[in-house]
Design an enzyme around this catalytic site. Sequence first.
Site, short mmCIF file in Angstrom:
data_model
loop_
_atom_site.label_atom_id
_atom_site.label_comp_id
_atom_site.label_asym_id
_atom_site.label_seq_id
_atom_site.Cartn_x
_atom_site.Cartn_y
_atom_site.Cartn_z
N ASP A 33 -55.62 -16.09 -20.09
CA ASP A 33 -54.69 -15.96 -21.22
C ASP A 33 -55.38 -15.18 -22.33
O ASP A 33 -56.56 -15.39 -22.61
CB ASP A 33 -54.27 -17.36 -21.71
CG ASP A 33 -53.06 -17.29 -22.63
OD1 ASP A 33 -51.99 -17.80 -22.22
OD2 ASP A 33 -53.17 -16.74 -23.75
N ILE A 34 -54.64 -14.33 -22.99
CA ILE A 34 -55.20 -13.48 -24.05
C ILE A 34 -55.56 -14.31 -25.30
O ILE A 34 -56.41 -13.91 -26.09
CB ILE A 34 -54.21 -12.34 -24.40
CG1 ILE A 34 -54.94 -11.15 -25.00
CG2 ILE A 34 -53.10 -12.82 -25.31
CD1 ILE A 34 -54.09 -9.89 -25.08
N ASN A 91 -43.75 -23.73 -19.46
CA ASN A 91 -42.74 -23.74 -20.51
C ASN A 91 -41.49 -23.03 -20.01
O ASN A 91 -41.59 -22.00 -19.33
CB ASN A 91 -43.27 -23.03 -21.76
CG ASN A 91 -44.49 -23.72 -22.33
OD1 ASN A 91 -44.55 -24.94 -22.36
ND2 ASN A 91 -45.46 -22.95 -22.78
N GLU A 99 -42.35 -18.03 -24.20
CA GLU A 99 -42.37 -16.75 -24.92
C GLU A 99 -42.21 -15.55 -24.00
O GLU A 99 -41.58 -14.57 -24.36
CB GLU A 99 -43.66 -16.62 -25.73
CG GLU A 99 -43.67 -17.56 -26.93
CD GLU A 99 -44.96 -17.51 -27.73
OE1 GLU A 99 -45.88 -16.79 -27.32
OE2 GLU A 99 -45.02 -18.19 -28.76
N VAL A 100 -42.82 -15.62 -22.83
CA VAL A 100 -42.74 -14.49 -21.90
C VAL A 100 -41.76 -14.85 -20.77
O VAL A 100 -41.97 -15.83 -20.05
CB VAL A 100 -44.13 -14.16 -21.31
CG1 VAL A 100 -44.03 -12.98 -20.35
CG2 VAL A 100 -45.13 -13.85 -22.44
N HIS A 104 -44.38 -18.47 -15.36
CA HIS A 104 -45.84 -18.60 -15.31
C HIS A 104 -46.23 -20.05 -15.53
O HIS A 104 -45.54 -20.81 -16.20
CB HIS A 104 -46.52 -17.72 -16.36
CG HIS A 104 -45.98 -17.91 -17.76
ND1 HIS A 104 -44.80 -17.35 -18.18
CD2 HIS A 104 -46.46 -18.62 -18.82
CE1 HIS A 104 -44.58 -17.68 -19.44
NE2 HIS A 104 -45.56 -18.47 -19.85
N HIS A 106 -49.49 -22.28 -16.93
CA HIS A 106 -50.78 -22.28 -17.62
C HIS A 106 -51.65 -23.33 -16.93
O HIS A 106 -51.22 -24.47 -16.74
CB HIS A 106 -50.65 -22.73 -19.08
CG HIS A 106 -49.74 -21.89 -19.93
ND1 HIS A 106 -50.20 -21.12 -20.97
CD2 HIS A 106 -48.40 -21.73 -19.92
CE1 HIS A 106 -49.19 -20.52 -21.56
NE2 HIS A 106 -48.08 -20.87 -20.96
P1 5GP Z 1 -45.43 -19.13 -22.92
O1 5GP Z 1 -45.22 -19.61 -24.33
O2 5GP Z 1 -44.41 -18.09 -22.53
O3 5GP Z 1 -45.52 -20.27 -21.96
O4 5GP Z 1 -46.86 -18.48 -22.90
C1 5GP Z 1 -47.12 -17.11 -22.87
C2 5GP Z 1 -48.62 -16.92 -22.86
O5 5GP Z 1 -48.91 -15.57 -22.57
C3 5GP Z 1 -49.30 -17.22 -24.20
O6 5GP Z 1 -50.26 -18.27 -24.01
C4 5GP Z 1 -49.95 -15.91 -24.60
O7 5GP Z 1 -51.23 -16.07 -25.21
C5 5GP Z 1 -50.03 -15.16 -23.28
N1 5GP Z 1 -49.95 -13.72 -23.40
C6 5GP Z 1 -49.04 -13.00 -24.12
N2 5GP Z 1 -49.25 -11.70 -23.97
C7 5GP Z 1 -50.31 -11.57 -23.13
C8 5GP Z 1 -51.01 -10.44 -22.60
O8 5GP Z 1 -50.70 -9.28 -22.86
N3 5GP Z 1 -52.05 -10.70 -21.77
C9 5GP Z 1 -52.45 -11.98 -21.45
N4 5GP Z 1 -53.49 -12.12 -20.63
N5 5GP Z 1 -51.81 -13.05 -21.93
C10 5GP Z 1 -50.76 -12.86 -22.77
#
Ligand code: 5GP
Length: 121
Positions: A33-34, A91, A99-100, A104, A106
């Site tokens: 994760d970034i 999520n 968010e994405v 996915h 985590h």
């Molecule tokens: P969500 O809230 O959708 O479950 O989590 C999305 C995750 O993607 C976040 O923890 C965020 O830090 C990670 N993320 C967003 N953009 C990028 C990216 O460009 N590269 C990587 N490696 N992780 C990302």
Amino acid sequence: MSYDSENIFAKILRGEIPCDKVYENDHALAFNDIGPQAPVHVLIIPKGEYVSSSDFSATASDAELAGFLRAIHAVAEKTGVLESGYRLIANAGEDGHQEVPHFHVHLVGGRRIGRMIQRAD
Ligand code: 5GP
């Protein structure tokens, strides 16, 4: 919700954006994760176009489902948290704070990560 092929994970899968790869098999890709929230914080994504966990569970093939679950195990093993423990988080949607919009999971570990759900207030 239809799949948005311009989401950030789709771009990572197409190689348009780099990632710090941890593991890959025929059906899944895992990368750091970034914005890590624990010493180990890996995202595991299916290679197919699935928006959410429900979308994936309901419509992915058996091979994709198996490949994805095997990838989770491989990541836990590779990152050294099999014995110490870890948490899987998926999520979904607005209430789940996804968010994405590419499914996915985590995998977080490497420290005590506390209670399962933080209060919002
Ligand atoms: P969500 O809230 O959708 O479950 O989590 C999305 C995750 O993607 C976040 O923890 C965020 O830090 C990670 N993320 C967003 N953009 C990028 C990216 O460009 N590269 C990587 N490696 N992780 C990302």
